[in-house]
Design a protein around this motif. Sequence first.
Motif, PDB file in Angstrom:
ATOM      1  N   SER A 478      49.446  31.260  32.665  1.00  0.00           N
ATOM      2  CA  SER A 478      48.778  32.546  32.836  1.00  0.00           C
ATOM      3  C   SER A 478      47.334  32.477  32.359  1.00  0.00           C
ATOM      4  CB  SER A 478      49.538  33.633  32.077  1.00  0.00           C
ATOM      5  OG  SER A 478      48.892  34.875  32.232  1.00  0.00           O
ATOM      6  N   LEU A 481      45.161  30.765  34.912  1.00  0.00           N
ATOM      7  CA  LEU A 481      44.811  31.664  36.015  1.00  0.00           C
ATOM      8  C   LEU A 481      43.680  32.603  35.615  1.00  0.00           C
ATOM      9  CD1 LEU A 481      48.414  32.548  37.244  1.00  0.00           C
ATOM     10  CD2 LEU A 481      46.770  31.106  38.427  1.00  0.00           C
ATOM     11  N   HIS A 482      43.784  33.160  34.397  1.00  0.00           N
ATOM     12  CA  HIS A 482      42.738  34.067  33.935  1.00  0.00           C
ATOM     13  C   HIS A 482      41.411  33.338  33.746  1.00  0.00           C
ATOM     14  CE1 HIS A 482      46.291  36.502  32.101  1.00  0.00           C
ATOM     15  NE2 HIS A 482      46.171  36.667  33.410  1.00  0.00           N
ATOM     16  N   TRP A 526      42.511  34.249  43.199  1.00  0.00           N
ATOM     17  CA  TRP A 526      43.058  34.042  41.851  1.00  0.00           C
ATOM     18  C   TRP A 526      43.745  35.308  41.354  1.00  0.00           C
ATOM     19  CZ3 TRP A 526      44.002  29.500  40.065  1.00  0.00           C
ATOM     20  CH2 TRP A 526      43.221  28.412  40.448  1.00  0.00           C
ATOM     21  N   ASP A 530      47.588  35.419  40.201  1.00  0.00           N
ATOM     22  CA  ASP A 530      47.978  36.048  38.932  1.00  0.00           C
ATOM     23  C   ASP A 530      49.096  37.058  39.159  1.00  0.00           C
ATOM     24  OD1 ASP A 530      47.982  36.563  36.283  1.00  0.00           O
ATOM     25  OD2 ASP A 530      46.138  37.737  36.265  1.00  0.00           O
ATOM     26  N   GLN A 647      46.955  45.674  34.797  1.00  0.00           N
ATOM     27  CA  GLN A 647      47.054  44.509  35.679  1.00  0.00           C
ATOM     28  C   GLN A 647      46.664  44.882  37.112  1.00  0.00           C
ATOM     29  OE1 GLN A 647      47.894  41.445  34.764  1.00  0.00           O
ATOM     30  NE2 GLN A 647      47.986  40.517  36.787  1.00  0.00           N
ATOM     31  N   TYR A 688      43.110  41.113  28.316  1.00  0.00           N
ATOM     32  CA  TYR A 688      43.663  39.789  28.067  1.00  0.00           C
ATOM     33  C   TYR A 688      43.221  39.193  26.736  1.00  0.00           C
ATOM     34  CZ  TYR A 688      45.123  39.817  32.929  1.00  0.00           C
ATOM     35  OH  TYR A 688      45.723  40.131  34.110  1.00  0.00           O
TER      36      TYR A 688
END
Length: 759
Positions: A478, A481-482, A526, A530, A647, A688
């Motif tokens: 994760s 991805l971020h 992306w 995610d 999100q 995040y």
Amino acid sequence: MKGRYFAFHPGLCVLLIPLGAIAHKNGAPCARCPRNAHCTNASSCRCDPGFTSLSGKVIFSTSSEVCTDINECGPPLYMSCGSLAHCHNVEGSYYCECAPGHELLSGGTKFQSEKENTCQDVDECSSGKHQCHNTTHCINVKGSYKCYCHHDWVARSRPLHGLNFTICEDVPFPSWTSPSGVNSQSLSRFFDKVQQLSQDFKPALAKNTIQDLMQEIDELLEIPGDLETLAPSEQHCVATHLLVGLEDVLRVLSKLLPNGPLTTHAPAGTGLSLTVQDQGIGDVTLGQSQAKMQLKWDVAQESNDLGPSVVGLVSTPGTAKLLAEAPLVLDLQQQAVLREHKELLGEVSPVLLSDVVSAFVSNKDTQNLGSPVTFIFSHHSVTPGPTQKVFCVFWEHSQDGGGHWSTTGCRMAATGDASTTCECSHLSSFAVLMAHGHIQQEDPVLAVITYVGLGLSLLCLLLAALTFLLCKAIQNTSTSLHLQLSICLFLAHLLFLTAIDQTKIKLLCTIIAGALHYLYLASFTWMLLDGLHLFLTARNLMVVNYSSVSRFMKRLMFPVGYGVPALIVAISAASRPSLYGTPTRCWLHTDKGFVWTFLGPVCTIFSINLAFFLMTFWIVKNKLSSLNRDVSTLQNTRMLTLKATAQLLILGCTWCLGVLQVGPAARVMAYLFTIINSLQGAFIFLVYCLLSQQVREQYGKWFRGVRKAKAEPENYTLSSGAVSDASKHSAALHSSNSSHPPHLERLLPGFTESPVPKP
């Protein structure tokens, strides 16, 4: 041998002499005479009857002479066949033949001389040799026949392939009644007069009917009466009904006219120019006092109609009173041009510069012509200002009976102070009008929000990327991805801030537009990955196979995250490279829907992410609550809703506000879109990083480490100075043999690097 021949056959020679003389006398051909000639004696030739020698000699002896045919039907002979007959030359001779529509008394048609001429007219009508349709009656004329229509019937065809082929029909006056739902005494009186013209109509008097009709509509438009008090929508409906009905009536009545032009003018300016031809060839030009039309006859002719072709131009300047507040609708190309130059049409109704003219032809299918029709309008002298635009327009009918001005299918070929040339690919009612507009100024508030918001987002994205890269405690799939999402957004925002207005160099602007296209598409890709990872994690939450999800995402994310956007941009650049970069921005053109190479993938990704969000929310709500019975359902649902909503915002929900920038709420949506999207980097850093307990703990360790690193050099400097002063003071005391206080040594350990044991 030869001697024996004549010796044994003396009688044969005697017989051959007279036979040869007879043969020469009858003109038997000789081997040494040319073609179409015969021997006159043993050494001379003569051309056959009907031929003459090139040299002009009647008798010749050379075989190189040429005998040519004599044209008895031409000069200087001119063989006479008599009246009602024609001479036809053939090689070596000629013959006479009766003229078409005639025959000999014997029934034949060919004879040899004027003495044999007995040619007389053939009655095709009584003999049944005519080609007239059963709707016509045949009348014999000298040498031919004609097909005539019965009384009050008209011919609807023309000669075909050289044959008199005519079909007659009864042509009634076209139906034209008052529009429903409009209450007007002036309009009612006008249509009462139209009904009277219909009752008195006779095809033979079509010209008079057309002139009377033009006079009536001229009076109505000159003094509209209560039509001026109607609502604008009703006025537009009346104008549409008048223009369309007048075209239909004139189209039918014009076919009853004889070949040739017809022009009529009414006192108030209403005018008509038309021309009728059985077989129109080439171009046709019609003119009124303030307008001229040029088109090809092929446009006027209907493929399945053998009747006469009609082209007409009607000028109705009085309709401007009914169309004063009519709106203008631009085609997509005109809208794109205005947007590129940051221009908007004002809310003020456009102003008609020219008379309204209507074009009609016998062909009813005129929506997509093979060749354009040219209109040249003369109008009062006008010089458009910087915020004024001149358009070539036509009156487009709407389904509710009204209409509006439109530019679809028409373009302005040239314009001057007092004239404008338009080219249109269809026929209708046309005019030239001037619309007022204004330059779309950039909102300074939006500009400030954009620069401040994107600047803050760049800082937050940089901090977030460093956090994802350096914080070992949170590194997983994760986080990867971020990290990629933060990098793509950081580069896209940075390029947007620094290079979006670099339009002076076309190639550079094209490269910038392509790079922005790729970076923003990569960011959305992306975001999609995610969302996919969030969904797979939630689905496998109750199953111990998280490692398989992690391995799957690691293999998938880089080829998809960077490969799919590259493929889309490559295809777009290969198909339309010229549409990267506009005159005002280094972004995608809106022409030909090219901007959908970005909006299409964005809408698709948002839809998929929305589905992922709903499925993730449902799965987590049903399964995660059973993991910890001590946590209440309310607290669990509240936290999940917060995380899932954040999100969804990060995964592109805010970009939908850009699509909603239409209508009265466009300005509000523009502010919301600018504020939220420019702060997208701040949202990522907040959700995040700052809302993560592990990240906050790591930030605390970093801050404590930094403070400790700053404190140690200060303590070291302070303790070193204290020790130096204490040493000097101690030496002075020893040299003077004086004793120091008992508590001094207890103070020194606090300034030294190593502690001294307490007594």
